[in-house]
Scaffold this motif. Structure first.
Motif, PDB file in Angstrom:
ATOM      1  N   ALA A  18       0.718  -1.150  -0.055  1.00  5.86           N
ATOM      2  CA  ALA A  18       0.170  -0.023  -0.020  1.00  5.86           C
ATOM      3  C   ALA A  18       0.965   1.220   0.071  1.00  5.86           C
ATOM      4  O   ALA A  18       0.698   2.288  -0.674  1.00  5.86           O
ATOM      5  CB  ALA A  18      -0.663  -0.043   1.184  1.00  5.86           C
ATOM      6  N   LEU A  19       1.961   1.299   0.755  1.00  5.33           N
ATOM      7  CA  LEU A  19       2.842   2.274   0.985  1.00  5.33           C
ATOM      8  C   LEU A  19       3.430   2.508  -0.586  1.00  5.33           C
ATOM      9  O   LEU A  19       3.653   3.937  -0.944  1.00  5.33           O
ATOM     10  CB  LEU A  19       3.813   2.153   1.945  1.00  5.33           C
ATOM     11  N   ARG A  29       5.154  11.708   1.198  1.00  5.77           N
ATOM     12  CA  ARG A  29       6.547  11.389   1.797  1.00  5.77           C
ATOM     13  C   ARG A  29       5.792  10.736   3.154  1.00  5.77           C
ATOM     14  O   ARG A  29       4.692  10.868   3.662  1.00  5.77           O
ATOM     15  CB  ARG A  29       7.565  12.140   2.187  1.00  5.77           C
ATOM     16  N   LEU A  30       6.584   9.343   3.194  1.00  4.21           N
ATOM     17  CA  LEU A  30       6.367   8.641   4.549  1.00  4.21           C
ATOM     18  C   LEU A  30       6.617   9.388   5.781  1.00  4.21           C
ATOM     19  O   LEU A  30       7.832  10.059   5.940  1.00  4.21           O
ATOM     20  CB  LEU A  30       7.112   7.367   4.569  1.00  4.21           C
ATOM     21  N   ALA A  31       5.556   9.619   6.473  1.00  6.97           N
ATOM     22  CA  ALA A  31       5.746  10.186   7.837  1.00  6.97           C
ATOM     23  C   ALA A  31       6.202   9.317   9.130  1.00  6.97           C
ATOM     24  O   ALA A  31       6.922   9.632   9.836  1.00  6.97           O
ATOM     25  CB  ALA A  31       4.636  11.245   8.095  1.00  6.97           C
ATOM     26  N   THR A  42       0.004   0.704  10.638  1.00  4.56           N
ATOM     27  CA  THR A  42      -0.601   1.834  10.177  1.00  4.56           C
ATOM     28  C   THR A  42       0.462   2.372   9.509  1.00  4.56           C
ATOM     29  O   THR A  42       1.695   2.794  10.161  1.00  4.56           O
ATOM     30  CB  THR A  42      -0.966   2.648  11.257  1.00  4.56           C
ATOM     31  N   VAL A  43       0.411   2.959   8.046  1.00  2.07           N
ATOM     32  CA  VAL A  43       1.247   3.737   7.173  1.00  2.07           C
ATOM     33  C   VAL A  43       0.565   5.435   7.235  1.00  2.07           C
ATOM     34  O   VAL A  43      -0.444   5.271   7.280  1.00  2.07           O
ATOM     35  CB  VAL A  43       1.259   3.116   5.989  1.00  2.07           C
ATOM     36  N   ILE A  44       1.587   6.277   7.652  1.00  3.21           N
ATOM     37  CA  ILE A  44       1.137   7.671   7.845  1.00  3.21           C
ATOM     38  C   ILE A  44       2.184   8.267   6.600  1.00  3.21           C
ATOM     39  O   ILE A  44       3.132   8.204   6.790  1.00  3.21           O
ATOM     40  CB  ILE A  44       1.485   8.186   8.896  1.00  3.21           C
ATOM     41  N   VAL A  45       1.226   9.004   5.824  1.00  6.96           N
ATOM     42  CA  VAL A  45       2.172   9.622   4.730  1.00  6.96           C
ATOM     43  C   VAL A  45       1.707  11.063   4.926  1.00  6.96           C
ATOM     44  O   VAL A  45       0.637  11.566   5.506  1.00  6.96           O
ATOM     45  CB  VAL A  45       1.709   9.465   3.457  1.00  6.96           C
ATOM     46  N   GLU A  46       2.487  12.177   4.398  1.00  6.25           N
ATOM     47  CA  GLU A  46       2.191  13.668   4.570  1.00  6.25           C
ATOM     48  C   GLU A  46       2.443  14.395   3.050  1.00  6.25           C
ATOM     49  O   GLU A  46       3.135  13.832   2.292  1.00  6.25           O
ATOM     50  CB  GLU A  46       2.611  14.185   5.617  1.00  6.25           C
ATOM     51  N   GLY A  47       1.465  15.181   3.002  1.00  8.49           N
ATOM     52  CA  GLY A  47       1.899  16.115   1.726  1.00  8.49           C
ATOM     53  C   GLY A  47       0.518  17.207   1.525  1.00  8.49           C
ATOM     54  O   GLY A  47       0.027  17.528   2.637  1.00  8.49           O
ATOM     55  N   ASP A  48       0.449  17.940   0.410  1.00  7.73           N
ATOM     56  CA  ASP A  48      -0.683  18.468   0.259  1.00  7.73           C
ATOM     57  C   ASP A  48      -1.960  17.711   0.081  1.00  7.73           C
ATOM     58  O   ASP A  48      -2.066  16.631  -0.016  1.00  7.73           O
ATOM     59  CB  ASP A  48      -0.376  19.560  -0.787  1.00  7.73           C
ATOM     60  N   VAL A  49      -3.203  18.461   0.592  1.00  7.34           N
ATOM     61  CA  VAL A  49      -4.403  17.720   0.775  1.00  7.34           C
ATOM     62  C   VAL A  49      -4.579  16.737  -0.449  1.00  7.34           C
ATOM     63  O   VAL A  49      -4.935  15.909  -0.445  1.00  7.34           O
ATOM     64  CB  VAL A  49      -5.447  18.487   0.975  1.00  7.34           C
ATOM     65  N   ALA A  50      -4.782  17.494  -1.546  1.00  2.00           N
ATOM     66  CA  ALA A  50      -4.933  16.560  -2.877  1.00  2.00           C
ATOM     67  C   ALA A  50      -3.940  15.450  -3.079  1.00  2.00           C
ATOM     68  O   ALA A  50      -4.547  14.382  -3.446  1.00  2.00           O
ATOM     69  CB  ALA A  50      -5.085  17.537  -4.259  1.00  2.00           C
ATOM     70  N   SER A  51      -2.692  15.511  -2.888  1.00  2.00           N
ATOM     71  CA  SER A  51      -1.905  14.582  -3.032  1.00  2.00           C
ATOM     72  C   SER A  51      -2.040  13.440  -2.294  1.00  2.00           C
ATOM     73  O   SER A  51      -2.007  12.141  -2.458  1.00  2.00           O
ATOM     74  CB  SER A  51      -0.333  15.109  -2.853  1.00  2.00           C
TER      75      SER A  51
END
Length: 88
Positions: A18-19, A29-31, A42-51
């Motif tokens: 999934a990541l 990016r992986l947070a 649990t995989v957590i990613v961050e970036g702008d809302v649309a991405s």
């Protein structure tokens, strides 16, 4: 940070799949990566809302294609700094 996206899976290998799909689908990016217990990851990613929204959708689709029902997924736009600090 503009958004956080989370996907919770059963097992490490499906979480990595999934990541991979999430990072290929959008500019995120992986947070953080957490083993919750009872086989949940649990995989957590961050970036702008649309991405982040596109990444979570792609990661959920990749997981469901190979493993069936996704445990959980969520996008949190503009998370409170205390929440972001707790998750990341």
């Amino acid at each position: 940070m503009q958004a956080i996206g989370l996907i919770e899976t059963r097992g490490l290998t499906p979480a990595l799949e999934a990541l991979d799909a999430m990072c290929k689908a959008a500019n995120v990016r992986l947070a953080s990566f957490k083993r919750v217990g009872s086989g949940l990851v649990t995989v957590i990613v961050e970036g702008d809302v649309a991405s982040v929204a596109a990444a979570v959708e792609a990661g959920a689709a990749a997981y469901q294609k190979t493993c069936g029902q996704l445990v959980s997924s969520n996008v949190i736009p503009r998370p409170h700094p205390d929440l972001a600090r707790m998750l990341i």
